[in-house]
Design an enzyme around this catalytic site. Structure first.
Site, PDB file in Angstrom:
ATOM      1  CB  CYS B  59       3.379   6.427  -3.139  1.00 35.68           C
ATOM      2  SG  CYS B  59       1.633   6.737  -3.383  1.00 35.68           S
ATOM      3  CB  CYS B  62       1.024   3.352  -3.006  1.00 35.33           C
ATOM      4  SG  CYS B  62       1.236   4.387  -4.449  1.00 35.33           S
TER       5      CYS B  62
END
Lengths: 492, 137
Positions: B59, B62
């Site tokens: 991700c 993230c």
């Protein structure tokens, strides 16, 4: 785990966690059924594996479209200069395979994760094991936790397919397939794609777009099963972009050359032998259904004439409580939306008192070659064969996308064709489109065809200007008339 | 000139020392969750309020949010930061109904007091952190 002698473990056990299987599983669970999904990926000869979601998510539609987009963006960067965008070193713009690969794989992994979360939320049991039929009412599987047997009221075979390898020396040792290309560690380099179906063309297309030397080896015809005039235009468009085609050639062997590259030998139509070295050899010669691996014969399920697909009637196999959906079905389009739709409708019939059957006719599709090809309905060949030349009217036109003028992009292959019944309102039988955003253009017309679109209705539709889709509303030259299908100019 | 340089030099040294101090003490309060028990002990049963950051390797947002969170939490002595890898903690993901990453929940005295999903701007993160801190005093 299940109480002994209390009836089957599940209401529905789905074997295969791909587009069709998951759609059916989630729909069934939402209708109150107790559902389990078995999904397992046998590693490729190269060792590639992937997570839950099936072919589309991991090694099909999704990564393909992303890489196709990456290649198109390369074109856009080049075109942008004629639109005024300035770069310090335009000749030096190049592509980093590693960055693309990572981005694509990150996205695929995020989809794997969301898929697992969705299953858990919908209370569908996910079992990561290869499901085999033990008998018509039992499936066995081996997971990390050990062996299990599972019984169910209904079974759904949704195992899909995998790429074929040819029976030639070096194929499995040195060749890769679409299963491997989207996660290749090293950049593919000079690539030979063997096979000219849509998978082969799409792969060769985006590889060329990213800057790699790409060659397509065609055994007989390009895009078999598709309208052949359109197929010819697509391959011509790809050749214009630098994809090489070895037509009517058959590969004979792959071996390691002295410099570490792959030496491929092949024979041409007249039997002459040729050879050349490549960094990567990608087989795209067709896909096989995975029914043998799951031992369908132990359940009494019959396979079709080809020995592997299942000839189901309304998704039901010859064994009444065993169903099949997706790529594993005989003579049905091998497309994700088809599998999803059929899977959902089946679940509603099994657990929701529905009687709606899947309509496999007039399913739109798109080949994401560099210049895309979208179509819905039948091809010219099928129309002529089915209705006869006298009963079919074929409208066609070349067109010039407005955006192509400034960067002087080739319009030689921007072409559309509408096949209709002759006489009366002229019901439309097929629509074919080559050009940018073909999928987006054709989608709406698929709905129109579901409403029994006629040429009358099409021609009285006012187009949106300037678009390329509007060309369908301007089409008026028939093949029969012999008139020039090339456009004079815009807005007239 | 020499005098100024010296005091400037000394000030820089002091500043570095203090920064390193808080960094190392902050690192002590960055918890990488490895098991459900650890989560129970260090988050649900923690005396301090804890910000739980649900994170995934694949991700991209993230990778932007987690360092930013670490930076902002640094200024709040009493708040801990726990990172949960969503791939390895399916039960926690399910319990806290995490449908997308990055996801951040704020836990105080075993209760979820705040939550946000996705990469948000520093203001939103600051608000969440301040809310936690305020409730402390």
């Amino acid at each position: 785990m299940a109480p002994i002698g209390d009836g089957p473990d599940y209401d529905l056990v789905v074997i295969g966690g791909g587009s069709g299987g998951l759609a059916a599983a989630k729909e069934a669970a939402s209708l109150g059924a107790k559902v389990a999904v078995l999904d397992y990926v046998t590693p490729t000869p190269k060792g590639t594996r992937w997570g839950l979601g099936g072919t589309c998510v991991n090694v099909g539609c999704i990564p393909k479209k992303l890489m196709h987009q990456a290649a198109l963006l390369g074109d856009a960067i080049e075109d942008s200069q004629s639109y005024g965008w300035q770069f310090s070193n335009p000749e030096n713009i190049k592509h980093d395979w590693g960055i693309l690969r990572q981005a694509v794989q990150n996205h695929v992994k995020s989809v794997n994760w969301v898929t697992r979360v969705e299953l858990r939320d919908k209370k569908v049991d996910y079992i990561n094991g290869l499901g085999l039929f033990k008998d018509a009412h039992t499936v066995q599987t081996t997971t990390k936790q050990g062996e299990r047997t599972i019984t169910s009221k209904y079974f759904l075979i949704a195992v899909g397919g995998r790429p074929r390898y040819p029976n030639i020396p070096g194929a499995t040792e040195y060749g890769i397939t679409s299963d491997d290309v989207f996660s290749l560690e090293d950049s593919p380099g000079k690539t030979l794609v063997i096979g000219a179906g849509y998978i082969g063309l799409e792969c060769a297309g985006f590889l060329r777009g990213l800057g790699y030397d790409a060659t397509v080896m065609v055994r007989s015809v390009v895009l078999r099963g598709f309208d052949q005039q359109m197929a010819g235009l697509i391959s011509a468009a790809m050749e214009e972009r630098g994809v090489k085609f070895l037509r009517k050639c058959v590969p004979k062997s792959i071996e390691k050359a002295i410099d570490g590259k792959l030496l491929v030998k092949w024979t041409s139509e007249n039997g002459q032998e040729f050879g050349d070295t490549f960094d990567t050899v990608l087989f795209a010669i067709g896909r096989r259904a995975l029914t043998r691996e799951m031992q369908v014969e132990k359940a009494g399920v019959q396979v079709a004439g080809d020995g592997e697909k299942i000839d189901a009637v309304n998704e039901q196999t010859n064994v009444p409580h065993i169903y099949a959906v997706g790529d594993v079905l005989y003579k049905k389009p091998e497309l994700t939306p088809v599998a999803i739709h059929a899977g959902r409708l089946l679940a509603r019939r099994l657990f929701g008192n529905s009687t709606v059957q899947m309509d496999y006719e007039n399913v739109a599709t798109t080949v994401f070659s560099p210049l895309e090809y979208g179509c819905v309905g039948i091809s010219e060949e099928v129309a002529l064969q089915r209705y006869g030349e006298d009963n079919v009217e074929i409208y066609h036109a070349y067109y010039k996308p407005t955006e192509f003028f400034i960067p002087q992009r080739s319009i030689a292959h921007c072409y559309i064709k509408v096949i209709a019944k002759r006489g009366g309102d002229q019901k439309v039988l097929g629509m074919h489109f080559i050009g940018p955003q073909a999928g987006e253009v054709i989608q709406g017309f698929a709905a129109a065809m579901k409403c029994n679109l006629t040429m009358n209705a099409l021609m009285s539709t006012v187009g949106i200007h300037p678009t390329i889709a509007e060309e369908f509303t301007r089409i008026n030259v028939t093949k029969r008339s012999g008139k020039d299908p090339n456009p004079a100019s815009c807005c007239s | 000139m020499y005098f100024k340089l010296t005091s400037k030099y000394i000030n820089t040294q002091i500043r570095n020392y203090v920064r390193n101090l808080s960094l190392s003490s902050h690192l002590n309060r960055l918890i990488t969750i490895k098991s459900n028990d650890e989560f129970l002990n260090k988050v649900m049963n923690s005396e301090n309020p804890v910000i739980v950051n649900f994170h995934a390797e694949w991700c991209e947002p993230c990778h932007i949010l987690t360092p930013k969170m670490m930076e902002l939490v640094q200024h709040h002595d009493s708040i801990d930061l726990a990172v949960v890898d969503v791939e390895h903690h399916a039960e926690l993901v399910h319990t806290f109904e995490v449908k997308a990453v990055p996801a951040v929940i704020a836990v105080k005295n075993g209760v979820v007091v705040d939550k946000f999903i996705g990469l948000v701007n520093s203001d939103m993160i600051e608000n969440l952190i301040n809310k936690l801190d305020k409730k402390n005093t």
